[in-house]
Design a protein around this motif. Structure first.
Motif, PDB file in Angstrom:
ATOM      1  N   ARG A  68       0.655  -1.168   0.337  1.00 46.23           N
ATOM      2  CA  ARG A  68       0.124  -0.246  -0.274  1.00 46.23           C
ATOM      3  C   ARG A  68       1.010   1.157   0.082  1.00 46.23           C
ATOM      4  NH1 ARG A  68      -2.694  -3.377  -1.349  1.00 46.23           N
ATOM      5  NH2 ARG A  68      -4.165  -4.272  -0.640  1.00 46.23           N
ATOM      6  N   PRO A  71       4.954   3.353  -3.756  1.00 48.95           N
ATOM      7  CA  PRO A  71       4.062   4.082  -5.189  1.00 48.95           C
ATOM      8  C   PRO A  71       4.608   3.064  -6.339  1.00 48.95           C
ATOM      9  CG  PRO A  71       6.407   5.562  -4.341  1.00 48.95           C
ATOM     10  CD  PRO A  71       6.249   4.615  -3.373  1.00 48.95           C
ATOM     11  N   ASN A  76      -0.738   0.848  -4.427  1.00 49.49           N
ATOM     12  CA  ASN A  76      -0.620   1.454  -3.126  1.00 49.49           C
ATOM     13  C   ASN A  76      -2.091   2.818  -3.488  1.00 49.49           C
ATOM     14  OD1 ASN A  76       0.514   2.676  -5.879  1.00 49.49           O
ATOM     15  ND2 ASN A  76       0.717   4.492  -5.255  1.00 49.49           N
ATOM     16  N   ILE A  77      -1.398   3.072  -1.981  1.00 52.20           N
ATOM     17  CA  ILE A  77      -3.151   4.147  -1.740  1.00 52.20           C
ATOM     18  C   ILE A  77      -2.134   5.551  -2.591  1.00 52.20           C
ATOM     19  CG2 ILE A  77      -3.451   2.995   0.966  1.00 52.20           C
ATOM     20  CD1 ILE A  77      -1.367   5.338   1.647  1.00 52.20           C
ATOM     21  N   PRO A  78      -3.256   6.106  -2.904  1.00 56.72           N
ATOM     22  CA  PRO A  78      -3.357   7.581  -3.694  1.00 56.72           C
ATOM     23  C   PRO A  78      -1.855   8.030  -3.065  1.00 56.72           C
ATOM     24  CG  PRO A  78      -5.576   7.183  -3.081  1.00 56.72           C
ATOM     25  CD  PRO A  78      -4.588   5.994  -2.221  1.00 56.72           C
ATOM     26  N   GLU A  79      -1.913   8.283  -1.637  1.00 55.51           N
ATOM     27  CA  GLU A  79      -0.918   9.345  -0.907  1.00 55.51           C
ATOM     28  C   GLU A  79       0.492   8.797  -1.350  1.00 55.51           C
ATOM     29  OE1 GLU A  79      -4.539   9.709   1.636  1.00 55.51           O
ATOM     30  OE2 GLU A  79      -3.558   8.164   0.941  1.00 55.51           O
ATOM     31  N   VAL A  81       2.784   8.628  -3.028  1.00 57.57           N
ATOM     32  CA  VAL A  81       3.464   9.299  -4.125  1.00 57.57           C
ATOM     33  C   VAL A  81       5.011   9.007  -4.446  1.00 57.57           C
ATOM     34  CG1 VAL A  81       1.187  11.208  -4.291  1.00 57.57           C
ATOM     35  CG2 VAL A  81       3.579  11.929  -3.475  1.00 57.57           C
ATOM     36  N   ASP A 135      -9.464   6.085   8.890  1.00 54.17           N
ATOM     37  CA  ASP A 135      -9.654   5.710   7.797  1.00 54.17           C
ATOM     38  C   ASP A 135      -9.157   4.743   7.008  1.00 54.17           C
ATOM     39  OD1 ASP A 135      -8.402   6.244   5.416  1.00 54.17           O
ATOM     40  OD2 ASP A 135      -8.500   8.139   5.381  1.00 54.17           O
ATOM     41  N   ARG A 137      -7.355   1.542   5.218  1.00 56.26           N
ATOM     42  CA  ARG A 137      -7.048   0.910   3.929  1.00 56.26           C
ATOM     43  C   ARG A 137      -7.060   0.023   3.751  1.00 56.26           C
ATOM     44  NH1 ARG A 137      -5.535   6.412   1.535  1.00 56.26           N
ATOM     45  NH2 ARG A 137      -6.619   7.864   2.705  1.00 56.26           N
TER      46      ARG A 137
END
Length: 138
Positions: A68, A71, A76-79, A81, A135, A137
């Motif tokens: 997660r 990148p 992966n999570i959007p954060e 990066v 939150d 994920r």
């Protein structure tokens, strides 16, 4: 060489994982979060229910943490990066988070660290918690 020589033990493994890491106090972790660091909570659902949720934290199960936050993983999570994202991993007492942060650094997330004392220290320092929602994920 005997098997005894190969037995490192969890204390040695944790010491090696923490070596060279700039672990943060709860106040430092909160300040890092305020400047944009990802505060990543790896506690179990039961632990979070007992202790409360950390405001602004992203909850990621330890079993998928590296995927997660890497990148380049494709899941992966959007954060997540880039490899220079500041990440502070938090667990209940600050032990498993040290191993998790070392694993993230091994993936290339060189700014990954953890919080000394975990959520128990966060609460002892009077920092805020809430009862949810979290939150989470997956």
């Amino acid at each position: 060489m005997t098997r005894t020589h190969l037995h490192r033990g969890v204390d040695r493994l944790l010491a090696e994982a923490r070596a060279g890491s700039n672990r943060l106090t709860p106040a430092e972790a909160r300040a890092a979060q305020e400047r944009g660091a990802l505060l990543v909570d790896t506690r179990t659902e039961t632990q979070r229910a007992e202790q409360g949720e950390l405001p602004g934290a992203i909850v990621i199960d330890r079993t998928v943490l590296e995927w997660r936050l890497d990148p380049a993983s494709g899941v992966n999570i959007p954060e997540a990066v880039g490899y220079d994202v500041e990440i502070v991993v938090v667990c209940r007492q600050g032990y498993s988070s040290g191993l998790a942060a070392a694993s993230l650094r091994a993936v290339g997330l060189w700014r990954a660290t953890d919080m000394v004392g975990g959520v128990e220290a966060w609460i002892a320092d009077g920092l805020p918690v809430h009862q949810g929602p979290a939150d989470v994920r997956r």
